[in-house]
Design a protein around this motif. Structure first.
Motif, PDB file in Angstrom:
ATOM      1  N   CYS A 165      -3.538   0.129  -0.429  1.00  0.00           N
ATOM      2  CA  CYS A 165      -4.405   1.014   0.490  1.00  0.00           C
ATOM      3  C   CYS A 165      -5.413   1.320  -0.745  1.00  0.00           C
ATOM      4  CB  CYS A 165      -4.249   2.618  -0.115  1.00  0.00           C
ATOM      5  SG  CYS A 165      -5.348   3.747   0.257  1.00  0.00           S
ATOM      6  N   HIS A 166      -7.048   0.975   0.703  1.00  0.00           N
ATOM      7  CA  HIS A 166      -8.066   0.678  -0.237  1.00  0.00           C
ATOM      8  C   HIS A 166      -9.014   1.427   0.757  1.00  0.00           C
ATOM      9  CE1 HIS A 166     -11.739  -3.149  -1.337  1.00  0.00           C
ATOM     10  NE2 HIS A 166     -12.330  -2.495   0.237  1.00  0.00           N
ATOM     11  N   ILE A 167     -10.040   2.291  -0.368  1.00  0.00           N
ATOM     12  CA  ILE A 167     -10.885   2.987  -0.191  1.00  0.00           C
ATOM     13  C   ILE A 167     -12.499   2.242  -0.311  1.00  0.00           C
ATOM     14  CG2 ILE A 167     -11.242   5.818  -0.213  1.00  0.00           C
ATOM     15  CD1 ILE A 167      -8.327   5.837  -1.247  1.00  0.00           C
ATOM     16  N   ALA A 168     -13.362   2.527   0.271  1.00  0.00           N
ATOM     17  CA  ALA A 168     -14.007   1.951   0.492  1.00  0.00           C
ATOM     18  C   ALA A 168     -15.573   3.099  -0.001  1.00  0.00           C
ATOM     19  CB  ALA A 168     -14.275   0.344   0.671  1.00  0.00           C
ATOM     20  N   GLY A 169     -16.957   3.603  -0.304  1.00  0.00           N
ATOM     21  CA  GLY A 169     -17.408   4.271   0.185  1.00  0.00           C
ATOM     22  C   GLY A 169     -18.673   3.930  -0.321  1.00  0.00           C
ATOM     23  N   SER A 170     -19.969   4.122   0.203  1.00  0.00           N
ATOM     24  CA  SER A 170     -21.383   3.581  -0.269  1.00  0.00           C
ATOM     25  C   SER A 170     -22.872   5.038  -0.502  1.00  0.00           C
ATOM     26  CB  SER A 170     -22.030   2.244   0.164  1.00  0.00           C
ATOM     27  OG  SER A 170     -21.160   1.233   0.168  1.00  0.00           O
ATOM     28  N   ALA A 171     -23.082   5.204  -1.067  1.00  0.00           N
ATOM     29  CA  ALA A 171     -24.478   6.199  -0.814  1.00  0.00           C
ATOM     30  C   ALA A 171     -25.178   5.769  -1.775  1.00  0.00           C
ATOM     31  CB  ALA A 171     -24.198   7.333  -1.889  1.00  0.00           C
ATOM     32  N   ALA A 172     -26.803   6.147  -1.292  1.00  0.00           N
ATOM     33  CA  ALA A 172     -27.966   6.014  -2.093  1.00  0.00           C
ATOM     34  C   ALA A 172     -28.515   7.766  -1.960  1.00  0.00           C
ATOM     35  CB  ALA A 172     -28.946   5.339  -0.912  1.00  0.00           C
ATOM     36  N   ASN A 173     -29.727   7.045  -2.899  1.00  0.00           N
ATOM     37  CA  ASN A 173     -30.974   7.941  -3.279  1.00  0.00           C
ATOM     38  C   ASN A 173     -30.364   9.283  -4.144  1.00  0.00           C
ATOM     39  OD1 ASN A 173     -32.726   9.736  -2.995  1.00  0.00           O
ATOM     40  ND2 ASN A 173     -32.659  10.705  -1.216  1.00  0.00           N
ATOM     41  N   PRO A 217       0.607  -1.426   0.306  1.00  0.00           N
ATOM     42  CA  PRO A 217       0.190   0.194   0.461  1.00  0.00           C
ATOM     43  C   PRO A 217       1.127   1.304   0.261  1.00  0.00           C
ATOM     44  CG  PRO A 217      -0.001  -0.989   2.415  1.00  0.00           C
ATOM     45  CD  PRO A 217       0.455  -1.562   0.925  1.00  0.00           C
ATOM     46  N   ILE A 218       0.429   2.092  -1.280  1.00  0.00           N
ATOM     47  CA  ILE A 218       1.205   3.269  -0.725  1.00  0.00           C
ATOM     48  C   ILE A 218       0.487   3.866   1.278  1.00  0.00           C
ATOM     49  CG2 ILE A 218       0.496   3.928  -3.155  1.00  0.00           C
ATOM     50  CD1 ILE A 218      -1.421   5.682  -1.813  1.00  0.00           C
ATOM     51  N   PRO A 219       1.726   5.347   1.521  1.00  0.00           N
ATOM     52  CA  PRO A 219       1.613   5.581   2.910  1.00  0.00           C
ATOM     53  C   PRO A 219       0.059   5.666   3.274  1.00  0.00           C
ATOM     54  CG  PRO A 219       3.578   6.449   1.777  1.00  0.00           C
ATOM     55  CD  PRO A 219       2.547   5.633   0.492  1.00  0.00           C
ATOM     56  N   ALA A 220       0.329   5.488   4.585  1.00  0.00           N
ATOM     57  CA  ALA A 220      -1.305   5.838   5.259  1.00  0.00           C
ATOM     58  C   ALA A 220      -1.433   7.070   5.228  1.00  0.00           C
ATOM     59  CB  ALA A 220      -0.971   5.259   6.747  1.00  0.00           C
ATOM     60  N   ALA A 221      -0.652   8.331   5.239  1.00  0.00           N
ATOM     61  CA  ALA A 221      -0.791   9.374   4.721  1.00  0.00           C
ATOM     62  C   ALA A 221      -1.326  10.149   3.852  1.00  0.00           C
ATOM     63  CB  ALA A 221      -0.002  10.299   5.609  1.00  0.00           C
ATOM     64  N   GLU A 222      -0.568   9.431   2.733  1.00  0.00           N
ATOM     65  CA  GLU A 222      -1.348  10.096   0.765  1.00  0.00           C
ATOM     66  C   GLU A 222      -2.465   9.005   1.036  1.00  0.00           C
ATOM     67  OE1 GLU A 222       2.143   9.372  -2.001  1.00  0.00           O
ATOM     68  OE2 GLU A 222       3.220   9.529  -0.314  1.00  0.00           O
ATOM     69  N   CYS A 223      -3.476   7.631   1.858  1.00  0.00           N
ATOM     70  CA  CYS A 223      -4.554   7.182   1.117  1.00  0.00           C
ATOM     71  C   CYS A 223      -5.303   7.756   1.983  1.00  0.00           C
ATOM     72  CB  CYS A 223      -3.849   5.641   1.657  1.00  0.00           C
ATOM     73  SG  CYS A 223      -5.867   4.499   1.662  1.00  0.00           S
ATOM     74  N   GLN A 224      -4.540   8.210   3.175  1.00  0.00           N
ATOM     75  CA  GLN A 224      -6.186   8.861   3.728  1.00  0.00           C
ATOM     76  C   GLN A 224      -6.089  10.129   2.700  1.00  0.00           C
ATOM     77  OE1 GLN A 224      -8.041   8.495   6.021  1.00  0.00           O
ATOM     78  NE2 GLN A 224      -7.165   7.240   6.923  1.00  0.00           N
ATOM     79  N   LYS A 225      -5.231  11.103   2.391  1.00  0.00           N
ATOM     80  CA  LYS A 225      -5.410  12.446   1.416  1.00  0.00           C
ATOM     81  C   LYS A 225      -6.381  11.747   0.101  1.00  0.00           C
ATOM     82  CE  LYS A 225      -2.390  15.465  -1.208  1.00  0.00           C
ATOM     83  NZ  LYS A 225      -1.795  16.129  -1.871  1.00  0.00           N
ATOM     84  N   LEU A 226      -6.158  10.706  -0.766  1.00  0.00           N
ATOM     85  CA  LEU A 226      -6.797  10.209  -1.479  1.00  0.00           C
ATOM     86  C   LEU A 226      -7.953  10.400  -1.588  1.00  0.00           C
ATOM     87  CD1 LEU A 226      -4.048   7.984  -3.504  1.00  0.00           C
ATOM     88  CD2 LEU A 226      -5.748  10.692  -4.458  1.00  0.00           C
ATOM     89  N   SER A 227      -8.093   9.785  -0.256  1.00  0.00           N
ATOM     90  CA  SER A 227      -9.526   9.618   0.034  1.00  0.00           C
ATOM     91  C   SER A 227     -10.251  10.842   0.517  1.00  0.00           C
ATOM     92  CB  SER A 227      -9.211   8.556   1.568  1.00  0.00           C
ATOM     93  OG  SER A 227     -11.055   8.405   2.452  1.00  0.00           O
ATOM     94  N   ALA A 228      -9.693  11.426   0.598  1.00  0.00           N
ATOM     95  CA  ALA A 228     -10.891  12.795   1.381  1.00  0.00           C
ATOM     96  C   ALA A 228     -10.932  13.653   0.154  1.00  0.00           C
ATOM     97  CB  ALA A 228      -9.725  13.693   2.322  1.00  0.00           C
ATOM     98  N   GLU A 268      -6.200  -1.462   4.908  1.00  0.00           N
ATOM     99  CA  GLU A 268      -5.681  -2.390   4.027  1.00  0.00           C
ATOM    100  C   GLU A 268      -6.080  -3.362   3.314  1.00  0.00           C
ATOM    101  OE1 GLU A 268      -1.763  -3.802   4.913  1.00  0.00           O
ATOM    102  OE2 GLU A 268      -1.063  -1.472   5.236  1.00  0.00           O
ATOM    103  N   ASP A 269      -6.084  -3.685   2.438  1.00  0.00           N
ATOM    104  CA  ASP A 269      -6.770  -4.645   1.323  1.00  0.00           C
ATOM    105  C   ASP A 269      -5.867  -5.970   1.064  1.00  0.00           C
ATOM    106  OD1 ASP A 269      -8.702  -7.010   1.577  1.00  0.00           O
ATOM    107  OD2 ASP A 269     -10.162  -5.640   0.449  1.00  0.00           O
ATOM    108  N   ASP A 270      -5.985  -7.232   0.644  1.00  0.00           N
ATOM    109  CA  ASP A 270      -5.774  -7.714  -0.403  1.00  0.00           C
ATOM    110  C   ASP A 270      -5.957  -7.243  -1.767  1.00  0.00           C
ATOM    111  OD1 ASP A 270      -4.157 -10.029   1.852  1.00  0.00           O
ATOM    112  OD2 ASP A 270      -6.030 -11.063   1.126  1.00  0.00           O
ATOM    113  N   PHE A 271      -4.410  -7.237  -2.454  1.00  0.00           N
ATOM    114  CA  PHE A 271      -4.957  -6.996  -4.114  1.00  0.00           C
ATOM    115  C   PHE A 271      -3.693  -8.231  -4.836  1.00  0.00           C
ATOM    116  CE2 PHE A 271      -3.247  -3.992  -7.300  1.00  0.00           C
ATOM    117  CZ  PHE A 271      -4.325  -3.850  -7.788  1.00  0.00           C
TER     118      PHE A 271
END
Length: 171
Positions: free
Chosen positions: A74-82, A34-45, A59-62
């Motif tokens: 670096c695993h970023i996941a989100g869901s939304a409806a409506n 995974p990329i460094p945690a701080a960079e992962c958080q930045k991409l997520s934001a 983190e997840d298997d890839f």
């Protein structure tokens, strides 16, 4: 709400093909991390700002489907409806905004009526973005027809975004 990874049939087949193919000489000494945690958080934001989705970072298997190399992401996941999102391409355009400076790689792309995947590279880094939808809470669709035949409004769809980012490293 628990996240579940939904992989279209085409993606499962692609992973199987990649896993069954033998690694090249260059791949033998390579692993994915995974990329460094701080960079992962930045991409997520950045993704959250672009899409309005609340996301979790972990983190997840890839497995890289083009090379068959395994590792962690670096695993970023989100869901939304409506949401008033009509199709996967519309959401993909928003989710991909943090990767505008990266090179799009067509070998990692695929599209379908209820999902889309795009891949990007930047130096020794690989990013994959998956967007898909399924019927939201209280909506039922026939299991005898493809999901794309389900006649529901955009607001009735549960959208999911999954982003994995890795960097190649020597073992």
């Amino acid at each position: 709400m628990a996240m579940r990874r939904c992989f279209p049939v085409w993606l499962s087949a692609a992973i199987a093909i990649a896993l069954l193919s033998s690694p090249t000489q260059a791949q033998v000494g390579t692993t994915l991390k995974p990329i460094p945690a701080a960079e992962c958080q930045k991409l997520s934001a950045q993704m959250q700002t672009a899409t309005g989705f609340k996301a979790t970072v972990s983190e997840d298997d890839f497995t890289d489907i083009t090379s068959g190399i395994d590792g962690r992401s670096c695993h970023i996941a989100g869901s939304a409806a409506n949401l008033a999102i009509a199709d996967p391409a519309e959401l993909m355009a928003k989710a991909a905004q943090p990767f505008a400076a990266w090179k799009s790689e067509a070998a990692r792309d695929d599209n379908g009526p209820n999902g889309s995947e795009k891949g990007y590279v930047s130096g020794n880094r690989i990013a994959t973005i998956q967007v898909n939808w399924e019927p939201g809470t209280g909506v039922s669709c026939s299991d005898k027809q493809p999901l794309s035949a389900c006649k529901i409004t955009p607001q009735q769809k549960m959208w999911t975004i999954v982003i994995d980012v890795v960097e190649q490293a020597a073992k």
